[in-house]
Design a protein around this motif. Sequence first.
Motif, PDB file in Angstrom:
ATOM      1  N   LEU A  58     -37.062 -47.762  73.981  1.00  0.00           N
ATOM      2  CA  LEU A  58     -38.216 -48.538  74.451  1.00  0.00           C
ATOM      3  C   LEU A  58     -37.810 -49.968  74.771  1.00  0.00           C
ATOM      4  O   LEU A  58     -38.175 -50.519  75.817  1.00  0.00           O
ATOM      5  CB  LEU A  58     -39.335 -48.524  73.406  1.00  0.00           C
ATOM      6  CG  LEU A  58     -40.544 -49.421  73.682  1.00  0.00           C
ATOM      7  CD1 LEU A  58     -41.258 -49.007  74.958  1.00  0.00           C
ATOM      8  CD2 LEU A  58     -41.494 -49.396  72.494  1.00  0.00           C
ATOM      9  N   ALA A  59     -37.044 -50.577  73.899  1.00  0.00           N
ATOM     10  CA  ALA A  59     -36.619 -51.964  74.105  1.00  0.00           C
ATOM     11  C   ALA A  59     -35.709 -52.095  75.327  1.00  0.00           C
ATOM     12  O   ALA A  59     -35.894 -53.011  76.146  1.00  0.00           O
ATOM     13  CB  ALA A  59     -35.905 -52.495  72.861  1.00  0.00           C
ATOM     14  N   LEU A  60     -34.757 -51.189  75.469  1.00  0.00           N
ATOM     15  CA  LEU A  60     -33.845 -51.259  76.615  1.00  0.00           C
ATOM     16  C   LEU A  60     -34.572 -51.016  77.934  1.00  0.00           C
ATOM     17  O   LEU A  60     -34.339 -51.718  78.924  1.00  0.00           O
ATOM     18  CB  LEU A  60     -32.706 -50.255  76.456  1.00  0.00           C
ATOM     19  CG  LEU A  60     -31.638 -50.629  75.454  1.00  0.00           C
ATOM     20  CD1 LEU A  60     -30.658 -49.478  75.239  1.00  0.00           C
ATOM     21  CD2 LEU A  60     -30.885 -51.873  75.898  1.00  0.00           C
ATOM     22  N   SER A  67     -39.181 -59.355  83.369  1.00  0.00           N
ATOM     23  CA  SER A  67     -38.891 -60.565  84.138  1.00  0.00           C
ATOM     24  C   SER A  67     -38.028 -61.517  83.321  1.00  0.00           C
ATOM     25  O   SER A  67     -37.569 -62.525  83.840  1.00  0.00           O
ATOM     26  CB  SER A  67     -40.198 -61.257  84.514  1.00  0.00           C
ATOM     27  OG  SER A  67     -40.930 -61.569  83.345  1.00  0.00           O
ATOM     28  N   GLY A  68     -37.784 -61.210  82.069  1.00  0.00           N
ATOM     29  CA  GLY A  68     -37.021 -62.087  81.193  1.00  0.00           C
ATOM     30  C   GLY A  68     -35.538 -61.807  81.189  1.00  0.00           C
ATOM     31  O   GLY A  68     -34.804 -62.341  80.355  1.00  0.00           O
ATOM     32  N   LEU A  74     -37.155 -60.634  75.587  1.00  0.00           N
ATOM     33  CA  LEU A  74     -38.066 -59.507  75.682  1.00  0.00           C
ATOM     34  C   LEU A  74     -39.351 -59.916  74.985  1.00  0.00           C
ATOM     35  O   LEU A  74     -39.337 -60.299  73.812  1.00  0.00           O
ATOM     36  CB  LEU A  74     -37.457 -58.269  75.012  1.00  0.00           C
ATOM     37  CG  LEU A  74     -38.247 -56.983  75.087  1.00  0.00           C
ATOM     38  CD1 LEU A  74     -38.363 -56.508  76.534  1.00  0.00           C
ATOM     39  CD2 LEU A  74     -37.582 -55.904  74.252  1.00  0.00           C
ATOM     40  N   ASP A  75     -40.468 -59.850  75.704  1.00  0.00           N
ATOM     41  CA  ASP A  75     -41.764 -60.260  75.164  1.00  0.00           C
ATOM     42  C   ASP A  75     -42.667 -59.057  74.953  1.00  0.00           C
ATOM     43  O   ASP A  75     -42.427 -57.975  75.489  1.00  0.00           O
ATOM     44  CB  ASP A  75     -42.459 -61.230  76.124  1.00  0.00           C
ATOM     45  CG  ASP A  75     -41.738 -62.549  76.250  1.00  0.00           C
ATOM     46  OD1 ASP A  75     -41.109 -62.972  75.264  1.00  0.00           O
ATOM     47  OD2 ASP A  75     -41.816 -63.157  77.337  1.00  0.00           O
ATOM     48  N   THR A  82     -44.255 -51.716  80.096  1.00  0.00           N
ATOM     49  CA  THR A  82     -43.480 -50.475  80.077  1.00  0.00           C
ATOM     50  C   THR A  82     -44.344 -49.313  79.608  1.00  0.00           C
ATOM     51  O   THR A  82     -44.294 -48.225  80.191  1.00  0.00           O
ATOM     52  CB  THR A  82     -42.240 -50.621  79.168  1.00  0.00           C
ATOM     53  OG1 THR A  82     -41.413 -51.656  79.695  1.00  0.00           O
ATOM     54  CG2 THR A  82     -41.447 -49.340  79.081  1.00  0.00           C
ATOM     55  N   ALA A  83     -45.147 -49.525  78.583  1.00  0.00           N
ATOM     56  CA  ALA A  83     -46.036 -48.471  78.083  1.00  0.00           C
ATOM     57  C   ALA A  83     -47.037 -48.057  79.156  1.00  0.00           C
ATOM     58  O   ALA A  83     -47.367 -46.869  79.276  1.00  0.00           O
ATOM     59  CB  ALA A  83     -46.763 -48.944  76.829  1.00  0.00           C
ATOM     60  N   GLU A  84     -47.479 -49.007  79.946  1.00  0.00           N
ATOM     61  CA  GLU A  84     -48.479 -48.728  80.978  1.00  0.00           C
ATOM     62  C   GLU A  84     -47.870 -48.058  82.217  1.00  0.00           C
ATOM     63  O   GLU A  84     -48.486 -47.182  82.810  1.00  0.00           O
ATOM     64  CB  GLU A  84     -49.159 -50.033  81.395  1.00  0.00           C
ATOM     65  CG  GLU A  84     -50.287 -49.858  82.374  1.00  0.00           C
ATOM     66  CD  GLU A  84     -50.936 -51.170  82.735  1.00  0.00           C
ATOM     67  OE1 GLU A  84     -51.495 -51.243  83.835  1.00  0.00           O
ATOM     68  OE2 GLU A  84     -50.868 -52.123  81.936  1.00  0.00           O
TER      69      GLU A  84
END
Length: 119
Positions: A58-60, A67-68, A74-75, A82-84
């Motif tokens: 999920l993080a990767l 955009s970061g 990672l915000d 990503t979930a959406e």
Amino acid sequence: MSHNTPDKDNQTSEAKKTISLPISRVRLIMKSSPDVSSINQDALFLTTKATELFVQHLALTSFNKSSGRETNTLDYSDLAKTAETTETFHFLTDILPKKILARDYLKTLEQMQDEEADF
């Protein structure tokens, strides 16, 4: 009395070193389910490792779409996006909703009340 051989004990301790999440916390979460009465050590280890791998994925994925990337950050908004937008993580939309400002929420709420009043 343990029936484990020294090699098996050594493998178990080596496997535990590959885990970053605290096993005791995962055990606590698993035991919070009323359907769980006892937890096998192997099942606990595998659940912990699978959770770690899922969070890493999920993080990767979020980082690669974020955009970061330029600032190497990672915000929360990256995770929510990503979930959406990613079908694999769509089940997380209730857990990771997009944040909205209170004033935007109040405007939406007011519009909904106006629409209900029109009917």
